[in-house]
Design an enzyme around this catalytic site. Structure first.
Site, PDB file in Angstrom:
ATOM      1  N   LYS A  87       0.899  -1.496   0.208  1.00 11.64           N
ATOM      2  CA  LYS A  87      -0.119   0.155   0.081  1.00 11.64           C
ATOM      3  C   LYS A  87       1.044   1.224   0.154  1.00 11.64           C
ATOM      4  O   LYS A  87       1.741   1.489   1.226  1.00 11.64           O
ATOM      5  CB  LYS A  87      -0.681  -0.144   1.159  1.00 11.64           C
ATOM      6  CG  LYS A  87      -2.184   0.419   0.768  1.00 11.64           C
ATOM      7  CD  LYS A  87      -3.380   0.515   1.920  1.00 11.64           C
ATOM      8  CE  LYS A  87      -4.456   1.219   2.420  1.00 11.64           C
ATOM      9  NZ  LYS A  87      -4.705   0.993   3.664  1.00 11.64           N
TER      10      LYS A  87
HETATM   11  C1  E4P Z   1      -7.917   2.344   3.841  1.00  9.74           C
HETATM   12  O1  E4P Z   1      -7.843   1.514   2.512  1.00  9.74           O
HETATM   13  C2  E4P Z   1      -7.954   2.606   5.120  1.00  9.74           C
HETATM   14  O2  E4P Z   1      -7.678   2.143   6.185  1.00  9.74           O
HETATM   15  C3  E4P Z   1      -9.223   3.249   5.425  1.00  9.74           C
HETATM   16  O3  E4P Z   1     -10.267   2.470   5.048  1.00  9.74           O
HETATM   17  C4  E4P Z   1      -9.457   4.462   6.427  1.00  9.74           C
HETATM   18  O4  E4P Z   1     -11.099   4.332   7.112  1.00  9.74           O
HETATM   19  P1  E4P Z   1     -10.920   5.645   8.036  1.00  9.74           P
HETATM   20  O5  E4P Z   1     -11.434   6.779   6.943  1.00  9.74           O
HETATM   21  O6  E4P Z   1     -12.466   5.085   8.302  1.00  9.74           O
HETATM   22  O7  E4P Z   1     -10.370   5.286   8.448  1.00  9.74           O
END
Ligand code: E4P
Length: 218
Positions: A87
């Protein structure tokens, strides 16, 4: 449509996997910290433990923000298990890193995406997955779902192979709307997945069926 769970909590990952509908996992540095996972060895062991639960596609995020650092870290993450997807944040060196990993056959998930322009760049670089954050856009009074629609449309126009991974999904209607819009994947907390089960008429109907069966079989 694929379901990924957005957590680093092993119990929640197991619960979603046992439901039989889980296609992968996304984590981020905040989610790892929430589970109290710190230090290189513990982080690596935790990713391995996640990979041992699910069949494929475990997003593990780099911490470095420069090209060389992201390549070094991404390669180390990819070595943990074949299921790892590296990522990478949507920044200039991140795009270069995505291009590099794409040419090396290492899957990437481009994260922290908030605009269609960013989505085009990531697809051009060869990202395997693109993570637009719906909930965080909603939080600042922009419609996150509009962005999903726009990106799905653009990717269809050009046949980009990058999969749209709707992230920061906060509730079941986000998920259902993403399905309507044609997102390839949603990543969300366990409660959003299990929330899909709920309907008061299901509960009422089942109670009635069981009561009628009990009465007839006294
Ligand atoms: C995406 O990969 C992130 O880990 C995640 O969806 C972030 O979500 P949040 O805005 O609820 O922290």
């Amino acid at each position: 449509m694929k379901f990924f769970i957005d957590t680093a909590n092993l119990e929640e990952i197991k619960e979603a996997y046992e439901l039989g509908v889980l296609d992968g996992v996304t984590t981020n540095p905040s989610l790892m910290a929430k589970e109290g996972i710190s230090g290189e060895d513990k982080v690596r062991d935790h990713y391995k433990a996640i990979c041992d639960i699910v069949d494929d596609k475990v997003s593990a995020e780099v911490i470095a923000t420069d090209f060389d650092g992201m390549i070094k870290e991404g390669k180390a993450l990819a070595k943990i298990d074949d299921k790892i997807v590296v990522k990478i944040p949507m920044i200039k060196d991140g795009i270069k890193a995505i291009k590099y990993f794409s040419s090396e056959g290492i899957r990437t998930n481009c994260t922290l995406v908030f605009s269609a322009g960013q989505a085009i760049l990531a697809a051009k670089a060869g990202a395997s997955y693109l993570s637009p954050f719906i909930g965080r856009l909603d939080d600042i009074a922009f419609d996150g779902l509009d962005l999903i629609a726009q990106i799905v449309h653009i990717y269809q126009n050009y046949g980009f192979e990058t999969e749209v991974l709707a992230a920061s999904v906060r509730h079941t209607m986000h998920l259902v709307k993403c399905a309507e819009l044609g997102a390839d994947v949603v990543t969300c907390p366990l409660k959003v997945i299990t929330g899909l089960l709920n309907h008061p008429l299901t509960d009422k109907g089942l109670a009635q069926f069981l009561a009628d069966h009990a009465k007839a079989n006294k």
